[in-house]
Design a protein around this motif. Structure first.
Motif, PDB file in Angstrom:
ATOM      1  N   LEU A 170       4.399  -4.780  -8.845  1.00  0.00           N
ATOM      2  CA  LEU A 170       3.907  -5.596 -10.091  1.00  0.00           C
ATOM      3  C   LEU A 170       2.580  -5.529 -10.269  1.00  0.00           C
ATOM      4  CD1 LEU A 170       5.700  -7.564 -11.925  1.00  0.00           C
ATOM      5  CD2 LEU A 170       5.257  -9.182 -10.073  1.00  0.00           C
TER       6      LEU A 170
ATOM      7  N   GLU B 259      -5.056  -8.411  -3.336  1.00  0.00           N
ATOM      8  CA  GLU B 259      -3.584  -8.321  -2.435  1.00  0.00           C
ATOM      9  C   GLU B 259      -2.575  -7.669  -3.445  1.00  0.00           C
ATOM     10  OE1 GLU B 259      -2.369 -11.914  -1.041  1.00  0.00           O
ATOM     11  OE2 GLU B 259      -4.323 -12.801  -0.882  1.00  0.00           O
ATOM     12  N   SER B 260      -1.962  -6.948  -2.814  1.00  0.00           N
ATOM     13  CA  SER B 260      -0.784  -6.217  -3.425  1.00  0.00           C
ATOM     14  C   SER B 260       0.469  -7.376  -3.702  1.00  0.00           C
ATOM     15  CB  SER B 260      -0.226  -5.141  -2.854  1.00  0.00           C
ATOM     16  OG  SER B 260       0.820  -4.493  -3.413  1.00  0.00           O
ATOM     17  N   ILE B 261       1.127  -7.589  -4.751  1.00  0.00           N
ATOM     18  CA  ILE B 261       2.053  -8.706  -4.880  1.00  0.00           C
ATOM     19  C   ILE B 261       3.097  -7.752  -5.254  1.00  0.00           C
ATOM     20  CG2 ILE B 261       2.925 -10.669  -5.997  1.00  0.00           C
ATOM     21  CD1 ILE B 261      -0.022 -11.265  -6.517  1.00  0.00           C
ATOM     22  N   ASN B 262       4.413  -8.155  -4.544  1.00  0.00           N
ATOM     23  CA  ASN B 262       5.538  -7.279  -4.823  1.00  0.00           C
ATOM     24  C   ASN B 262       6.606  -8.398  -5.284  1.00  0.00           C
ATOM     25  OD1 ASN B 262       6.971  -8.259  -2.712  1.00  0.00           O
ATOM     26  ND2 ASN B 262       5.986  -6.812  -1.406  1.00  0.00           N
ATOM     27  N   GLN B 263       7.607  -7.874  -5.840  1.00  0.00           N
ATOM     28  CA  GLN B 263       8.619  -8.825  -6.390  1.00  0.00           C
ATOM     29  C   GLN B 263       9.129  -9.635  -5.451  1.00  0.00           C
ATOM     30  OE1 GLN B 263       9.142  -8.960  -9.589  1.00  0.00           O
ATOM     31  NE2 GLN B 263      10.731 -10.641  -9.395  1.00  0.00           N
ATOM     32  N   ARG B 264       9.323  -9.140  -4.257  1.00  0.00           N
ATOM     33  CA  ARG B 264      10.155 -10.109  -3.056  1.00  0.00           C
ATOM     34  C   ARG B 264       8.994 -11.136  -2.789  1.00  0.00           C
ATOM     35  NH1 ARG B 264      14.036 -10.169   0.670  1.00  0.00           N
ATOM     36  NH2 ARG B 264      13.496 -11.100   2.699  1.00  0.00           N
ATOM     37  N   ASP B 265       7.862 -11.030  -2.788  1.00  0.00           N
ATOM     38  CA  ASP B 265       7.004 -11.945  -2.407  1.00  0.00           C
ATOM     39  C   ASP B 265       7.078 -13.077  -3.417  1.00  0.00           C
ATOM     40  OD1 ASP B 265       5.969 -10.872  -0.224  1.00  0.00           O
ATOM     41  OD2 ASP B 265       4.175  -9.509  -1.125  1.00  0.00           O
TER      42      ASP B 265
ATOM     43  N   THR C  56      -1.706  -6.049  -8.874  1.00  0.00           N
ATOM     44  CA  THR C  56      -2.720  -6.481  -7.832  1.00  0.00           C
ATOM     45  C   THR C  56      -3.136  -7.956  -8.445  1.00  0.00           C
ATOM     46  OG1 THR C  56      -4.562  -5.402  -8.587  1.00  0.00           O
ATOM     47  CG2 THR C  56      -3.376  -4.641  -6.994  1.00  0.00           C
TER      48      THR C  56
END
Length: 108
Positions: A1, A17-23, A3
């Motif tokens: 998605l 921070e890398s932000i992904n959909q699951r987070d 950063t």
């Protein structure tokens, strides 16, 4: 998605921070759970039950059926249903919460 970049007031950049959909889904689930608890505390028990049931559906999609968060949400739904006098349904949720808790805690 993407950063997330946060700048401190001093002008120094904070680590990306890398932000992904699951987070995002996990954070959304936690926020929904807390919102339901506050709704219940404010006396909006039926609203809380609906929010928790919706959140349970989302949590099951995230975690499957055997996860501590599933047990916690099942328990909270049972608690709210008990508070509004829907004791038979509350019993079913408590029973399922106990089963999930036992499954999660048992050695594999």
């Amino acid at each position: 998605l993407g950063t997330l970049s946060i700048s401190a007031t001093s002008g120094h950049k904070v680590k990306h921070e890398s932000i992904n959909q699951r987070d995002i889904q996990i954070a959304d689930s936690a926020a929904r759970h807390q919102f339901a608890l506050v709704s219940s505390a404010l006396g909006k028990k039926q609203e809380a039950a609906i929010l928790l049931q919706e959140n349970l559906h989302k949590q099951r999609a995230l975690y499957g059926n055997k996860h501590p968060n599933i047990a916690k949400t099942l328990y909270r739904i049972g608690q709210v249903l008990y508070d509004i006098g829907i004791h038979q349904n509350a019993y079913s949720y408590f029973e399922e919460a106990l089963a999930v808790s036992r499954a999660v805690m048992s050695p594999q």
